[in-house]
Design an enzyme around this catalytic site. Structure first.
Site, PDB file in Angstrom:
ATOM      1  CE  LYS A   1      41.596  45.921  30.672  1.00 26.30           C
ATOM      2  NZ  LYS A   1      40.389  45.905  31.490  1.00 26.30           N
TER       3      LYS A   1
ATOM      4  CG  ASN B   1      28.655  40.751  34.210  1.00 25.87           C
ATOM      5  OD1 ASN B   1      28.892  39.595  34.538  1.00 25.87           O
ATOM      6  ND2 ASN B   1      29.227  41.798  34.806  1.00 25.87           N
TER       7      ASN B   1
ATOM      8  CG  ASP C   1      33.792  47.799  31.038  1.00 26.70           C
ATOM      9  OD1 ASP C   1      34.830  47.603  31.706  1.00 26.70           O
ATOM     10  OD2 ASP C   1      33.403  47.019  30.137  1.00 26.70           O
TER      11      ASP C   1
ATOM     12  CE  LYS D   1       9.387  49.383  41.109  1.00 28.57           C
ATOM     13  NZ  LYS D   1       8.208  48.534  41.160  1.00 28.57           N
TER      14      LYS D   1
ATOM     15  CE  LYS E   1      39.517  43.806  26.947  1.00 29.22           C
ATOM     16  NZ  LYS E   1      38.420  42.892  26.764  1.00 29.22           N
TER      17      LYS E   1
ATOM     18  CG  PHE F   1      40.241  35.827  32.920  1.00 33.69           C
ATOM     19  CD1 PHE F   1      40.938  35.714  34.106  1.00 33.69           C
ATOM     20  CD2 PHE F   1      39.766  34.662  32.322  1.00 33.69           C
ATOM     21  CE1 PHE F   1      41.184  34.471  34.684  1.00 33.69           C
ATOM     22  CE2 PHE F   1      39.995  33.415  32.889  1.00 33.69           C
ATOM     23  CZ  PHE F   1      40.703  33.321  34.072  1.00 33.69           C
TER      24      PHE F   1
HETATM   25  O1  PMT Z   1      32.147  33.606  36.043  1.00 33.69           O
HETATM   26  P1  PMT Z   1      31.950  32.580  34.940  1.00 33.69           P
HETATM   27  O2  PMT Z   1      30.497  32.362  34.606  1.00 33.69           O
HETATM   28  O3  PMT Z   1      32.707  31.308  35.216  1.00 33.69           O
HETATM   29  O4  PMT Z   1      32.559  33.199  33.599  1.00 33.69           O
HETATM   30  C1  PMT Z   1      33.933  33.364  33.503  1.00 33.69           C
HETATM   31  C2  PMT Z   1      34.296  34.680  32.798  1.00 33.69           C
HETATM   32  C3  PMT Z   1      33.862  34.633  31.336  1.00 33.69           C
HETATM   33  C4  PMT Z   1      33.601  35.887  33.506  1.00 33.69           C
HETATM   34  C5  PMT Z   1      35.858  34.839  32.950  1.00 33.69           C
HETATM   35  O5  PMT Z   1      36.485  33.727  32.365  1.00 33.69           O
HETATM   36  C6  PMT Z   1      36.343  36.125  32.301  1.00 33.69           C
HETATM   37  O6  PMT Z   1      36.586  36.217  31.125  1.00 33.69           O
HETATM   38  N1  PMT Z   1      36.468  37.202  33.127  1.00 33.69           N
HETATM   39  C7  PMT Z   1      36.745  38.542  32.654  1.00 33.69           C
HETATM   40  C8  PMT Z   1      35.469  39.139  32.134  1.00 33.69           C
HETATM   41  C9  PMT Z   1      35.656  40.545  31.654  1.00 33.69           C
HETATM   42  O7  PMT Z   1      35.100  41.454  32.223  1.00 33.69           O
HETATM   43  O8  PMT Z   1      36.501  40.698  30.675  1.00 33.69           O
HETATM   44  P2  PMT Z   1      36.915  42.127  30.016  1.00 33.69           P
HETATM   45  O9  PMT Z   1      37.575  41.754  28.750  1.00 33.69           O
HETATM   46  O10 PMT Z   1      35.739  43.050  29.968  1.00 33.69           O
HETATM   47  O11 PMT Z   1      37.950  42.717  31.069  1.00 33.69           O
HETATM   48  C10 PMT Z   1      39.347  42.481  30.961  1.00 33.69           C
HETATM   49  C11 PMT Z   1      39.970  42.365  32.337  1.00 33.69           C
HETATM   50  O12 PMT Z   1      39.843  43.605  33.044  1.00 33.69           O
HETATM   51  C12 PMT Z   1      39.376  41.287  33.219  1.00 33.69           C
HETATM   52  O13 PMT Z   1      40.433  40.651  33.940  1.00 33.69           O
HETATM   53  C13 PMT Z   1      38.497  42.073  34.190  1.00 33.69           C
HETATM   54  O14 PMT Z   1      38.413  41.417  35.467  1.00 33.69           O
HETATM   55  C14 PMT Z   1      39.262  43.384  34.299  1.00 33.69           C
HETATM   56  N2  PMT Z   1      38.462  44.566  34.630  1.00 33.69           N
HETATM   57  C15 PMT Z   1      37.587  45.094  33.735  1.00 33.69           C
HETATM   58  C16 PMT Z   1      36.891  46.251  34.040  1.00 33.69           C
HETATM   59  C17 PMT Z   1      37.114  46.858  35.301  1.00 33.69           C
HETATM   60  N3  PMT Z   1      36.461  47.953  35.657  1.00 33.69           N
HETATM   61  N4  PMT Z   1      37.975  46.304  36.165  1.00 33.69           N
HETATM   62  C18 PMT Z   1      38.656  45.182  35.848  1.00 33.69           C
HETATM   63  O15 PMT Z   1      39.448  44.681  36.661  1.00 33.69           O
END
Ligand code: PMT
Length: 279
Positions: A225, A93, A162, A172, A221, A207
């Site tokens: 979570k 990503n 995810d 490959k 969320k 986040f």
């Molecule tokens: O790295 P940069 O380029 O500076 O960009 C910053 C950012 C946009 C990546 C950052 O600010 C941000 O938003 N990070 C979370 C990105 C994300 O995956 O968001 P989400 O809404 O899909 O996930 C929600 C939360 O669950 C996040 O805290 C994520 O870390 C966590 N998560 C999600 C899936 C997973 N399998 N494990 C997790 O811990």
């Protein structure tokens, strides 16, 4: 403030060391010297500190940062994950790691012992931060859980995949005779949810990267979570989200929602650390 640079023999000479001790007694700040290749070709101590480190040391002396997180251990996840399809291809990503790296740097400056669990990125790790480099969501999970055992708090800024390929190929894949149009995926473990499940009275902040209904989705969320707060950022804007130097965010917690102005990522990091302190 001085940043000495000289041959290793001269640096180690008793007269030099005695003079350095005198300077320190007179409150002269000393940066370095570092170790590595010297102008004479030797590899030893005597190398001038990196200019970035000198600038940082000058700023630190002119504007000392309050060590309000001294003694606290914080785990921070940052960057993307790469989920292998085969040895050549992966699912990834757009995360650069900037947001999480800013959090790690600011937390260390404020005195915390920081473990940064960092997905693949070309960015540097801030000074004073212990970094565990990982590639995949499962490696990130393992490293985050291990570091969290002795931590006081965790902040999950990583963009974790995810889903991951169910059976990555060990060679490959050939588009002529192997299936590349369908890749079976399995869900990854949600690291943020797992840390929140294990947290007890410790703090976990996550986040939410959203393009629409930012606050509403972040509130969902927060509940799903089980963390203490969610930093919702709008990743549809040019000045916010993936790869940018600034971020537009909202703090979402059971105490309510606070909209923040557009901030640089280090400024937002500081605001999140203030939130941790208040919680
Ligand atoms: O790295 P940069 O380029 O500076 O960009 C910053 C950012 C946009 C990546 C950052 O600010 C941000 O938003 N990070 C979370 C990105 C994300 O995956 O968001 P989400 O809404 O899909 O996930 C929600 C939360 O669950 C996040 O805290 C994520 O870390 C966590 N998560 C999600 C899936 C997973 N399998 N494990 C997790 O811990």
């Amino acid at each position: 403030m001085i940043a000495p640079a000289m041959n290793n023999g001269m640096w180690k000479a008793p007269a030099t060391q005695a003079n350095m001790a005198t300077l320190r007694e007179h409150d002269v700040h000393v940066v370095g010297p570092g170790s590595g290749y010297l102008a004479c070709g030797d590899v030893d101590t005597g190398r001038m500190s990196e200019p970035e480190d000198i600038v940082e040391a000058v700023c630190e002396v002119l504007n000392p940062v309050q060590q309000d997180l001294a003694g606290k251990r914080i785990v921070i996840t940052a960057g993307p994950t790469h989920e292998p399809i085969d040895p050549v291809r992966f699912i990834g990503n757009r995360s650069s790691g900037k947001m999480g790296i800013a959090l790690a740097g600011e937390a260390a400056r404020r005195g915390a012992v920081v473990t940064l669990v960092l997905g693949p990125t070309s960015l540097d790790v801030p000074r004073g931060v212990e970094c565990v480099h990982v590639q995949t969501a499962s490696e990130m999970l393992k490293a985050a859980l291990s570091a969290f055992q002795t931590a006081d708090a965790a902040v999950c800024a990583a963009a974790v995949a995810d889903y991951t390929p169910a059976a990555p190929a060990d060679h490959k894949l050939k588009k002529a005779n192997e299936r590349l149009d369908r890749i079976e995926l399995v869900e990854t473990v949600d690291i943020l949810a797992e840390l929140s499940r294990q947290k007890g009275d410790r703090l976990v902040i996550g986040f939410a990267a959203e393009t629409d209904n930012v606050v509403e989705y972040a509130e969902r969320k927060l509940t799903r979570k089980g963390c203490d707060a969610i930093i919702a950022n709008d990743v549809s804007r040019a000045d916010s989200g993936f790869g940018t130097d600034t971020n537009k965010a909202w703090i979402v917690s059971i105490a309510g929602t606070q909209e923040l102005p557009v901030l640089t990522k280090p400024q937002l990091a500081d605001t999140i650390l203030d939130l941790l302190q208040n919680l």
